[in-house]
Design a protein around this motif. Structure first.
Motif, short mmCIF file in Angstrom:
data_model
loop_
_atom_site.label_atom_id
_atom_site.label_comp_id
_atom_site.label_asym_id
_atom_site.label_seq_id
_atom_site.Cartn_x
_atom_site.Cartn_y
_atom_site.Cartn_z
N GLU A 234 113.42 34.29 19.49
CA GLU A 234 113.72 35.39 18.59
C GLU A 234 113.60 34.91 17.14
OE1 GLU A 234 117.61 36.77 19.44
OE2 GLU A 234 117.13 37.40 21.51
N LEU A 235 113.14 35.80 16.29
CA LEU A 235 113.00 35.43 14.88
C LEU A 235 114.33 35.02 14.28
CD1 LEU A 235 110.51 38.14 13.55
CD2 LEU A 235 110.12 35.67 13.63
N GLY A 236 115.41 35.66 14.71
CA GLY A 236 116.72 35.36 14.16
C GLY A 236 117.20 33.95 14.40
N GLN A 237 116.55 33.25 15.31
CA GLN A 237 116.92 31.86 15.56
C GLN A 237 116.48 30.93 14.43
OE1 GLN A 237 114.77 31.79 19.29
NE2 GLN A 237 116.66 31.65 20.47
N TYR A 239 114.60 32.42 11.25
CA TYR A 239 114.32 33.12 9.99
C TYR A 239 115.58 33.79 9.45
CZ TYR A 239 109.31 32.35 9.89
OH TYR A 239 108.08 31.76 9.79
N THR A 240 115.65 33.89 8.15
CA THR A 240 116.77 34.56 7.50
C THR A 240 116.64 36.07 7.68
OG1 THR A 240 115.62 34.80 5.38
CG2 THR A 240 116.87 32.76 5.74
N ASP A 241 117.77 36.77 7.51
CA ASP A 241 117.74 38.23 7.59
C ASP A 241 116.81 38.81 6.52
OD1 ASP A 241 119.53 38.10 9.67
OD2 ASP A 241 121.30 38.53 8.43
N GLU A 242 116.81 38.19 5.34
CA GLU A 242 115.94 38.65 4.26
C GLU A 242 114.47 38.59 4.67
OE1 GLU A 242 114.62 37.35 -0.31
OE2 GLU A 242 116.21 36.27 0.73
N ILE A 244 113.25 38.47 7.78
CA ILE A 244 112.99 39.36 8.90
C ILE A 244 112.81 40.80 8.42
CG2 ILE A 244 114.03 40.36 10.99
CD1 ILE A 244 115.32 37.62 11.49
N LYS A 272 116.24 29.62 8.13
CA LYS A 272 117.60 29.10 8.35
C LYS A 272 117.59 27.62 8.69
CE LYS A 272 119.50 33.29 10.54
NZ LYS A 272 120.02 33.79 11.83
#
Length: 372
Positions: A234-237, A239-242, A244, A272
């Motif tokens: 998953e991107l959230g693993q 990449y930052t929320d900004e 994404i 991240k």
């Protein structure tokens, strides 16, 4: 985009040119033609925009678009020698599919491989449903091999049963994976050789080169594609929320648009972690999609400009050494062009490329610099 149709009638996804993908997609064998559009390309060439069945990396039946061109006139005995062309990075959105302007490609670049028929896939998800799985090698290979199946059963153009693959940049990556996956995915096809120009490899090195530089947007494109293609990441693993939140540009813009959005970000604003290669299972997915972990059994030509500003030439030098020690690697040679960058090398390499391709169709022994 999907078009509104009256109740009771089939829906369609608007593909490049006049092509349409029926929704839902009726089942078909890999390479089976779904739709075709004849192109007006003047007196020197024949041209067709095509839509054909392929398989996603998950094994789903999908539609892929592309185009075919061949010299006008009578083909030689056995048909026009066929080159499967793998295009370089254009983006991941539908509007970036090269076959939208197949006519322009044929008019301006049709003579580059004079005397050959060309089938040029858009790859999965470019011009057809879904996000393009950018730098996902198995997807690129299937789109390429099924385009060869498609053109060999296409009426109006007579092509050889044998074929050569050629691509530059992303296309070099696709070409190498086509050679790598050919025997397992399409063993009935007769691949004579693979020519890969400036192929992305050594992904750990490329990550360090691209991060913080004028081509940082490539990292966002590849990461989003990996996250879409593989359920386990998953991107959230990483990449930052900004970052994404900015990924929506991948579905609306092409390469420069992606650069405009992602290049200004600092590493801390984008990620991240120090590197996705330090996060499992991202590390496995990235390594799997590099081109240095398995042999290319067909003859291989690697072409690279010494001053490549996007993919350092040393990366393909490392690649040569890595492939040469792979059991089952085909005859392999690398040519470097002093003073040429990522784009200028395409013109500089033409004579060598044509000589090498001609040798494969002539049945000549393939050159190799691999010891033994």
């Amino acid at each position: 985009m999907e078009e509104e149709t009256p109740a009771g009638e089939a829906d369609f996804y608007d593909a490049p040119g006049g092509l349409e993908v029926p929704l839902p997609l009726p089942p078909g064998e890999p390479g089976e033609i779904i739709d075709i559009e004849e192109l007006d390309v003047g007196e020197d060439f024949l041209g067709y925009r095509i839509l054909y069945h392929s398989r996603s990396i998950r094994g789903d039946d999908i539609a892929v678009s592309g185009f075919v061109m061949a010299p006008a006139g009578d083909p030689p005995e056995g048909g026009w020698p066929l080159v499967a062309y793998a295009h370089g990075t254009t983006g991941t959105a539908d509007i970036c599919a090269p076959s939208h302007d197949a006519e322009g490609f044929i008019a301006t670049r049709g003579g580059y491989l004079e005397g050959y028929a060309i089938v040029a896939t858009d790859y999965e998800g470019l011009g057809t449903p879904g996000l393009h799985p950018y730098i996902v090698g198995g997807s690129e290979a299937r789109s390429m091999l099924d385009s060869v199946r498609a053109v060999q059963h296409l009426g109006g153009v007579t092509v050889s049963e044998e074929f050569v693959v050629w691509g530059h940049s992303q296309g070099g990556h696709a070409a190498l994976h086509t050679g790598r996956h050919w025997r397992e995915y399409a063993p009935e096809l007769q691949l004579l050789g693979v020519a890969a120009g400036a192929p992305p490899s050594q992904f750990a090195l490329l990550y360090d080169v691209l991060l913080g530089g004028p081509y940082q947007g490539y990292l966002a494109m590849a990461s989003a594609a990996f996250a879409e293609a593989y359920d386990e990441i998953e991107l959230g693993q990483v990449y930052t929320d900004e970052a994404i939140a900015l990924m929506e540009v991948l579905e609306t813009g092409c390469t420069q648009d992606v650069f405009d959005v992602f290049n200004p970000l600092s590493a801390e604003e984008m990620l991240k972690v120090k590197s996705p290669l330090g996060v499992s299972p991202w590390d496995r997915v990235i390594i799997e999609n590099d081109v240095n972990g398995a042999p290319v059994p067909a003859p291989l030509l690697i072409l690279h400009g010494s001053d490549d500003e996007q993919i350092p030439a040393v990366s393909s030098l490392f690649l040569l050494g890595q492939l040469c020690v792979q059991p089952g690697q085909g005859p392999t040679v690398r040519i470097e062009y002093p003073g040429h960058n990522h784009s200028s090398v395409i013109a500089a390499q033409r004579d060598d490329l044509l000589d090498w391709i001609g040798g494969r169709f002539a049945g000549e022994p393939a050159p190799s610099t691999c010891a033994g």
